[in-house]
Every structure is written in C-alpha cells, then in structure tokens.
Motif scaffolding. Structure first.
Motif, short mmCIF file in Angstrom:
data_model
loop_
_atom_site.label_atom_id
_atom_site.label_comp_id
_atom_site.label_asym_id
_atom_site.label_seq_id
_atom_site.Cartn_x
_atom_site.Cartn_y
_atom_site.Cartn_z
N ALA A 186 -15.79 -4.60 -4.84
CA ALA A 186 -14.97 -4.11 -5.80
C ALA A 186 -16.00 -3.22 -6.87
N GLN A 187 -17.07 -3.63 -7.37
CA GLN A 187 -18.23 -3.08 -8.09
C GLN A 187 -18.58 -1.73 -7.29
N ALA A 188 -18.71 -1.95 -6.05
CA ALA A 188 -19.25 -0.71 -4.98
C ALA A 188 -18.41 0.63 -5.22
N LEU A 189 -16.73 0.26 -5.16
CA LEU A 189 -15.97 1.30 -5.44
C LEU A 189 -16.21 2.46 -6.55
N GLY A 190 -16.85 2.00 -7.46
CA GLY A 190 -17.07 2.89 -8.70
C GLY A 190 -16.07 3.09 -9.49
N LYS A 191 -15.02 2.33 -9.13
CA LYS A 191 -13.72 2.49 -10.17
C LYS A 191 -13.81 1.73 -11.34
N PRO A 192 -12.86 1.84 -12.31
CA PRO A 192 -12.88 0.68 -13.41
C PRO A 192 -12.34 -0.40 -12.83
N LYS B 233 -11.32 0.10 0.98
CA LYS B 233 -12.36 0.64 1.68
C LYS B 233 -12.17 1.19 3.15
N GLY B 234 -11.04 0.47 3.49
CA GLY B 234 -10.52 0.83 5.01
C GLY B 234 -9.39 1.84 5.01
N ASP B 235 -9.01 2.41 3.58
CA ASP B 235 -7.74 3.32 3.43
C ASP B 235 -8.03 4.15 2.29
N PRO B 236 -8.62 5.17 2.72
CA PRO B 236 -8.90 6.18 1.63
C PRO B 236 -7.79 6.72 0.88
N ALA C 226 -4.96 6.48 -4.71
CA ALA C 226 -3.49 6.17 -5.37
C ALA C 226 -3.90 5.18 -6.37
N ILE C 227 -4.82 4.31 -6.33
CA ILE C 227 -5.20 3.43 -7.22
C ILE C 227 -6.56 3.87 -8.06
N ASP C 228 -6.18 3.93 -9.27
CA ASP C 228 -7.35 4.40 -10.37
C ASP C 228 -8.19 3.45 -10.83
N ILE C 229 -7.56 2.20 -11.04
CA ILE C 229 -8.07 0.85 -11.81
C ILE C 229 -7.77 -0.25 -10.85
N LEU C 230 -8.93 -1.13 -10.71
CA LEU C 230 -8.42 -2.46 -10.11
C LEU C 230 -8.31 -3.32 -11.38
N GLY C 231 -7.18 -3.98 -11.22
CA GLY C 231 -6.91 -5.05 -12.10
C GLY C 231 -6.84 -6.17 -11.69
N THR C 232 -7.29 -7.24 -12.07
CA THR C 232 -6.86 -8.70 -11.60
C THR C 232 -6.61 -9.40 -12.83
N ALA D 179 0.86 -1.13 0.14
CA ALA D 179 0.02 0.07 -0.13
C ALA D 179 0.86 1.35 -0.08
N GLY D 180 1.94 1.41 1.08
CA GLY D 180 2.61 2.44 0.93
C GLY D 180 3.31 2.70 -0.45
N TRP D 181 3.86 1.75 -1.11
CA TRP D 181 4.58 1.89 -2.24
C TRP D 181 3.76 2.47 -3.47
N TYR D 182 2.23 1.92 -3.42
CA TYR D 182 1.45 2.69 -4.36
C TYR D 182 1.30 3.98 -4.16
N LYS D 183 1.12 4.26 -2.80
CA LYS D 183 0.85 5.75 -2.42
C LYS D 183 2.05 6.64 -2.96
N GLN D 184 3.16 6.25 -2.68
CA GLN D 184 4.31 6.77 -3.16
C GLN D 184 4.59 7.06 -4.56
N LEU D 185 4.13 5.98 -5.03
CA LEU D 185 4.22 5.90 -6.81
C LEU D 185 3.38 6.76 -7.58
N LYS D 186 2.05 7.10 -6.81
CA LYS D 186 1.13 7.99 -7.24
C LYS D 186 1.40 9.55 -7.05
N SER D 187 2.03 9.81 -6.06
CA SER D 187 2.45 11.15 -5.76
C SER D 187 3.52 11.47 -6.60
N THR D 188 4.43 10.33 -7.05
CA THR D 188 5.84 10.49 -7.79
C THR D 188 5.42 11.00 -8.93
#
Length: 776
Positions: A237-243, A204-207, A212-218, A170-179
């Motif tokens: 996943a669907q409730a997040l409203g993200k692609p 859901k528990g970490d706004p 930081a995450i724009d799209i959920l890919g699986t 989680a911390g890495w993705y937050k740093q990636l987005k800010s960078t």
C-alpha cells in the motif's frame, strides 16, 4: 522552559529535531462520519440555541472538534447500524433531493467551515437497483443522481466511495471513475472502505484499476474496538504512492474511548503513513436503547429538553484539527514514540504550507510517569514562541480539557516540556484556537400527552422525534381522500441490505425510555395488502437491529390482529390474536394500543378487539411499523398517559443472596458511595422509588447518581442532591435490571464481588445476578 510537577522516578527523555526541510506525506484532514446509520437523526430536531451549539462544537473552526472532513451516508432505506437513512430515490426515475437529513448536516457544516471536504459512501441501496445487485450500472447512475442533488444544495462532493465494508468490484470502480470524468464531477474515488489492504495488491497487477482509485481507504486499521495501540498499513500500500486513509475508525464511547482515538490519530501515520482519519460516528444523536448510543463527538439524545454532553473525543480531535489544515505536511523525522517505546506515548509533527508554522501533537495515554521531551527547531520553521495546549484524558472535569497551559520561548531554537501521563498535548506556533463555552440545559423526560398530526413541517421530511430503523417514513400528501400531510413508508421493495437481521421490516421509534403506562394511537391506511403495527415499551435493540425488546399490536388488511412480544433475537411470542372486520385498502382506521401495568389492550375505531396479560416489559419508547415493504400511511399519532406508578419505600435486595443496596456508613452526604451490604433493614437501606429516581429514606432524600454524568463502563455510582439529571434516572426492567437513562448501562456489582462495601458502578447490561435488583 515549561515544566510540569516533578516525578518520583527518573523521567524518560526524548530528543526531537523539527527540521522543515525533511520529507513527509501530505495531511488530508481529520473528520467524522454522519451515517451508517441514524446516529445523527435527532440533531435536526433539537431546539435553538442548542442545535446551533452542537453544530458549532462539531464544525466551527477554533471552537470544538473543528472537523476538517465530513463523510455522509448515501441513504438506502435500510438499516445501517443504529437506524436507516432515507434514499433520495426510493423508486426508479423518481428523485427527491430533499429526502433525509444528510444534506442539511452537510450544509450546516459548510456554513461553519467553508473549507470542509465532503465525502459520500453507501451502506445499502433501494431494492430496484440492479435487480438486487449493488455492483451494477444502476448504482453508478444512482450515484450520479445523488451528485446532481448535491449540486442543487450548492455542495461539492470531494470524495466518493463504493459499498461500505463489502470489499470491491474492479470493473465497477473503473466505470465509476470514467462516469465521474464524463459528467464533469471531480470527486476523488476512495476504495475499498473495508478491512485490510488487499486492494493494494490488486492494483499492482491492474494498472487500469490503479487509475480509477485515487485513495486507498481502510476501516479500523488499529483493530475494531481495541485500544488502538498499533495501526499498520502494508508495504504494498505504501509503495503505491497514493494517499492512504483510515476511512473509518472510532466506534468508541465519547469519553472512555477518547484515549484510543488519541492513539489512533497519531499512530495511523507513524505506523501506516495514513493521512486522513474519520471517526465513526460524528455524534450520538440517537435514542439510548440503541447499540452505539454514546459513540461520537457528543451525546445528544433529548431534543425535547435540549440536553446534550460534549465528550472528550471532541477535544482529542481538536488537538489535531485546531492546529493543522489539510495540505500541511508531516515531518517524518519529527514523529515517533517517546523514548522509542510505545508505552510512553507518541508524537507527530506537521508543518504549514507557509513553511514557517508547525504543530506537534503528543499523546501520553499509556505513560505511568512524567517524562521530558526536548525539541530543536530548524530548516526555516519558526523559532519563535510556541503555545502549549493540553487535555487530561483521565479527568472528567471539563476544565481539564483543551486548556491553553502556557507559552514557551525557545532558546536558540530549543525548548523542553515535561509531559504528564494520560494527556494529549499540542505545541504550536499557530494561533486562533478556542474552546466553546455553551452549556446545555438539564435533562428532562418527554412529558405525556404528546401528539403529532404531521401537518406542521419538521426540520426534515422525517417527523419530529421519529427515528427509522428500517424503511423510510416520510411526510407526504395523505391518501384515502384525506386532506393534509400524513406519514408514509416510502420504500416499496426490500432494499439491498447492509445488516443481516432476521426480521427486517420497516419501523420507526420515538420518545422516552422511562415511559411506563400509556396508550399509543394512530390512524392507519393500507395502500396495499399487508400489516401495520403500533409499538409500545420499546426497549433495547440488539446490535445492527438483530432484535428488539418491544410489544407490538399488529393489524392485517383482512382484519386479523395480534398482540406480540419481540426480544433481542427477533423471536416473536404471540400473546393474543383474533379477527375483526377487515380494514380493506384505501380506508382510514383508528388503531390504539393501551399498556397499563401487565394489561395490554387493542382497540380499532374506539372498540376493544382484544387484550393480553404480560409483565415482561415495563417501560420504553413508542413507535409504528409494518411487516413488509409496503407503502402504508399513518396520521394523527397520539400518546396519552396511563396511571402513574405509586411511589414505594423499602429495601432494594440484590440477586446476590443476602445483599442489599446500601448508602456507605449510612451517610447522606454528596459523594457517598452506593454499595452493597448485608441486608439489615437500617435507614441506609431504605429507598424511595417513584419518579424514576432512587432516593435515600424518602421523597426528599439524596438520589442514586452516576458520578459526574459519566457514561463509561465502570463509572462509580454515588449519592447526590437530586437535580433531575439523566444520570439520576433509572428504568426498572422486567428481568430485574436497573438501566441508567443516560447511558443505557445497568446498575452493577463489579465482578460479582459480594464483599460488604463494594461500590456499585454502571456496566453493559448482561442480566447477571450482579445486575438484578428487587424494587420496593
């Protein structure tokens, strides 16, 4: 009204209202993945015009697969399935934006389709990063240098992921987005590129993570290498409203896997509201001894001959990509299962941004009877003529794929279609679709002798025909006081790995699987202490490089040498060993490895230093390698032919007792089944074996042929006029199996059936009695 042939049973019926005012999610596109790894490697080495033809079939709108998305691997010098992709930064602080071939592929895609979206993802990374830790600031900095390289290639990266199938930090993705934001790169972040939808619960528990995450890919939401009948996401996943994306799917044979891909393209959205689809891989431009040698849009394994085949998966993708655009919207109420039953097939409808055009994609893969669908169009969408395109997935005839069947004029906005089983249909108000008509030349073996001094530039820094399995072998200035260009292994330390093979040393392979007797020779220079290897008769590689059937000639810098044999679990057997004068460091030495029948001989500077006798491996590719991540160099690579095997005529007994290879009814007509029968010595069981073909009765007889050049398990084998095709080339292995040069699959008696007249097929090689034969 357009109708097909009548059904003997009452046809299931479906009524669909296509209402342009109804809601649905935004479509992000359908595409494929170049990477993960090495699956695109041979494409760059194809000659023209075949190289451009293949690229057109992949990326040109209105021609072939017309891919809308392309994901490329951020190379890490480490094996990432069927090969290793070179990094742009082998060592800290040294950036090479021309390393590898992914930039070239992305550029070619953009030339053909300027609107294509580019995504990036890493499978591994160089060893200097984060002291071996991927989730580190080093990796983010490494990513930014990769973005800088993209800019130098006039490429915009639209989407970026983390570490392929390694969950998330989680911390890495937050740093990636800010960078990314700070650097002014607008790429959207995709995560976690693993299986399942657990990231949705974490968001859901970490706004902050959610921002930081724009799209959920699986990956593989329909299951891995299954029939892809059910493709759910999760409520959270669907409730997040993200692609939500199916950010990797496929892994299927280009022909036999097409029905599964057809299901997934529709059902990803119907079941899971996923709005993008990435097929892995984009193309099977790799050697046939590798695990996924026939997966992708097309199969392109012979750059020397220019031969390739366009798979049915190309046309499955085209049924979506040629009739839609990213930015279109699904109409949820105009999608579902025909007759309310998954077994009948599925359909989805998308509308254009002009709020007038629409396309409906229908698959009837599992249907067993004709069925009727009636469509009523309203809500501002066009009620004008619709065009009907179809692909018969059960047919191997290219003329049955991606066919413009008919135009239909609705009456008061309503029209009906009769849908046949085993098909994909697109019904559309759009135009501009088409089917490429380029034809590939016939397959042919790479003839010996062959030589490469690495001075003539290839399409990339990888020399022509060489495919790295670990490490990064690239052309660079020679060391040791030698002028010109040499081949150097560029990764100086063990990378952060994606695969877990027990022997992960660098090596690179090249050539033709049918080669039997030959000598492989190269100059070698030790930049540092370690070993160099020449490889011969390279055969099957286990999945994810977890073993390799091959002979190795190994020379250490202190003069120790050995001839070894490896198998598909990376068990090494020493066949001979000894010690000669030490090559030392920074000095060029000439190493040669002769493979002649069962005799294996090692030479150093033209002098024989030892030999071994072993008959385990009879044919295969050549290669070079090391035993660790050193930066040794090679030059003046040569392959010279040995003694050709003498043709022989006689029966071909099966390991199934008392049974022989037989031509049905003794016929030599085209299409005669190749079968088993009680051994009887008749002409129907006399086979000529001499040039990689099995010919009935002699050198001028009909060839044992894989029907219609198919590559799927279960494809029948028959007699046909000899034409030099790969589907008529067979490789006799030391365990008695006969491997089809085209598919890498074995001549097989189905289900161990010993009944006279059982037609032979090709099947994944397993060494069973039903796949072992005694050649004349």
């Amino acid at each position: 009204m357009w109708t097909g042939s009548p059904s003997a049973h009452a046809a299931p019926t479906t009524t669909v209202t296509i209402d342009g005012t109804q809601p649905g999610r935004t479509f992000d596109g359908a595409g494929a993945i170049s990477g993960g790894g090495g699956n695109s490697r041979l494409l760059a080495d194809y000659p023209e015009p075949q190289r451009s033809e293949l690229l057109d079939y992949l990326f040109k709108p209105g021609y072939g697969a017309s891919l809308q998305l392309l994901k490329v691997e951020i190379g890490g010098d480490t094996n990432s399935t069927d090969g290793a992709e070179p990094s742009h930064m082998h060592t800290r602080g040294t950036v090479d934006c021309d390393s590898g071939y992914q930039w070239w592929i992305a550029e070619q895609a953009k030339v053909r389709n300027p609107d294509i979206k580019i995504a990036g993802l890493a499978w591994g990374a160089p060893g200097w990063i984060g002291n071996g830790k991927f989730w580190s600031q080093d990796t983010i900095d490494y990513y930014m240098s990769w973005f800088d390289c993209a800019k130098k290639h006039d490429l915009t990266i639209d989407y970026i992921g983390g570490w392929n199938e390694r969950d998330y930090d989680a911390g890495w993705y937050k740093q990636l987005k800010s960078t990314l934001v700070a650097k002014g790169y607008g790429a959207k972040v995709v995560a976690a590129d693993s299986s399942g939808w657990g990231l949705a619960d974490a968001i859901k528990g970490d706004p902050e993570l959610g921002k930081a995450i724009d799209i959920l890919g699986t990956h593989y939401p329909c299951g891995y290498l299954t029939d892809y009948k059910s493709c759910p996401s999760s409520d959270s996943a669907q409730a997040l409203g993200k692609p939500l994306w199916s950010s990797e799917n496929g892994s299927q044979d280009t022909d036999s896997g097409a029905p599964a891909v057809a299901r997934a393209l529709n059902r990803d959205y119907i079941d899971g509201k996923m709005t993008a689809f990435f097929n892995w891989p984009v193309i099977a431009a790799l050697y046939p001894n590798l695990a996924y040698a026939t997966a992708g849009m097309s199969v392109a394994q012979q750059p020397w001959s220019g031969h390739y085949t366009i798979g049915r998966t190309t046309w499955v993708l085209a049924h979506t990509t040629q009739f839609t655009r990213p930015g279109w919207r699904y109409i949820d109420s105009a999608g579902g299962y025909l007759g309310g039953d998954r077994a009948n097939g599925s359909y989805v409808t998308l509308k254009s941004t002009n709020n007038s055009d629409y396309s409906t994609v229908i698959e009837t893969v599992d249907a067993t009877a004709d069925q009727t669908a009636t469509f009523t169009v309203k809500g501002g969408l066009s009620t004008g003529t619709v065009r009907v395109w179809s692909t018969d997935l059960m047919s191997s005839n290219d003329a049955a794929h991606f066919v413009h069947d008919q135009d239909v004029t609705p009456s008061n906005g309503t029209y009906s279609l009769t849908l046949k089983p085993g098909h994909v249909y697109t019904v559309t108000t759009t135009s501009g679709q088409g089917k490429g008509n380029a034809k590939a030349p016939a397959a042919a073996a790479l003839k010996l002798p062959y030589a490469d001094d690495f001075d003539e530039p290839a399409a990339t820094k990888s020399p022509k025909y060489f495919s790295d399995m670990n490490g990064a072998f690239e052309t660079t200035a020679c060391g040791g006081g030698r002028a010109g260009t040499c081949l150097r292994q560029m990764a100086p330390a063990t990378p952060i790995r994606w695969t877990d093979e027990p022997f992960n040393a660098p090596y690179s392979i090249m050539g033709d699987r049918s080669w039997a007797n030959y000598t492989v020779t190269a100059d070698a220079l030790f930049d540092e202490q370690g070993s160099v290897e020449l490889l011969g008769r390279v055969g099957q590689q286990a999945k994810n490089n977890n073993g390799l059937r091959a002979y190795h000639l190994r020379l250490d810098d202190d003069g120790r040498w050995a001839i070894l044999k490896s198998d598909t679990s990376w068990t090494f057997t020493t066949l001979a060993s000894g010690k000669t004068d030490a090559p030392g460091l920074d000095t060029w030495r000439r190493l040669a490895f002769r493979l002649e029948g069962s005799q294996l001989t090692a030479f150093l500077d033209g002098k024989e230093i030892g030999s071994a006798n072993d008959s385990s491996l009879s044919t295969g590719l050549a290669g070079i390698g090391l035993t660790g991540y050193q930066t040794q160099q090679f030059d003046n690579f040569q392959l010279t032919p040995g003694t050709p095997a003498a043709p022989r005529l006689g029966p071909v007994p099966s390991a199934l007792e008392g049974k022989c290879l037989d031509a049905a009814k003794g016929s030599s007509d085209n299409g005669t089944p190749a079968q088993i029968w009680d051994c009887n010595g008749t002409r129907a069981q006399q086979w000529w074996w001499g040039d990689g073909t099995l010919r009935l009765g002699g050198a001028t007889g009909k060839c044992v042929d894989v029907t219609r050049t198919e590559t799927a398990n279960g494809t029948p084998v028959e007699l046909w006029d000899c034409n030099g095709g790969q589907n008529q080339q067979w490789i006799s292995q030391s365990d008695g199996t006969l491997v089809s040069e085209q598919s890498g699959r074995c001549l097989d008696v189905p289900r161990l059936n010993t009944e006279n007249g059982t037609q032979l097929v090709i099947w994944d090689c397993n060494g069973g009695a039903n796949q072992r034969w005694t050649m004349p």
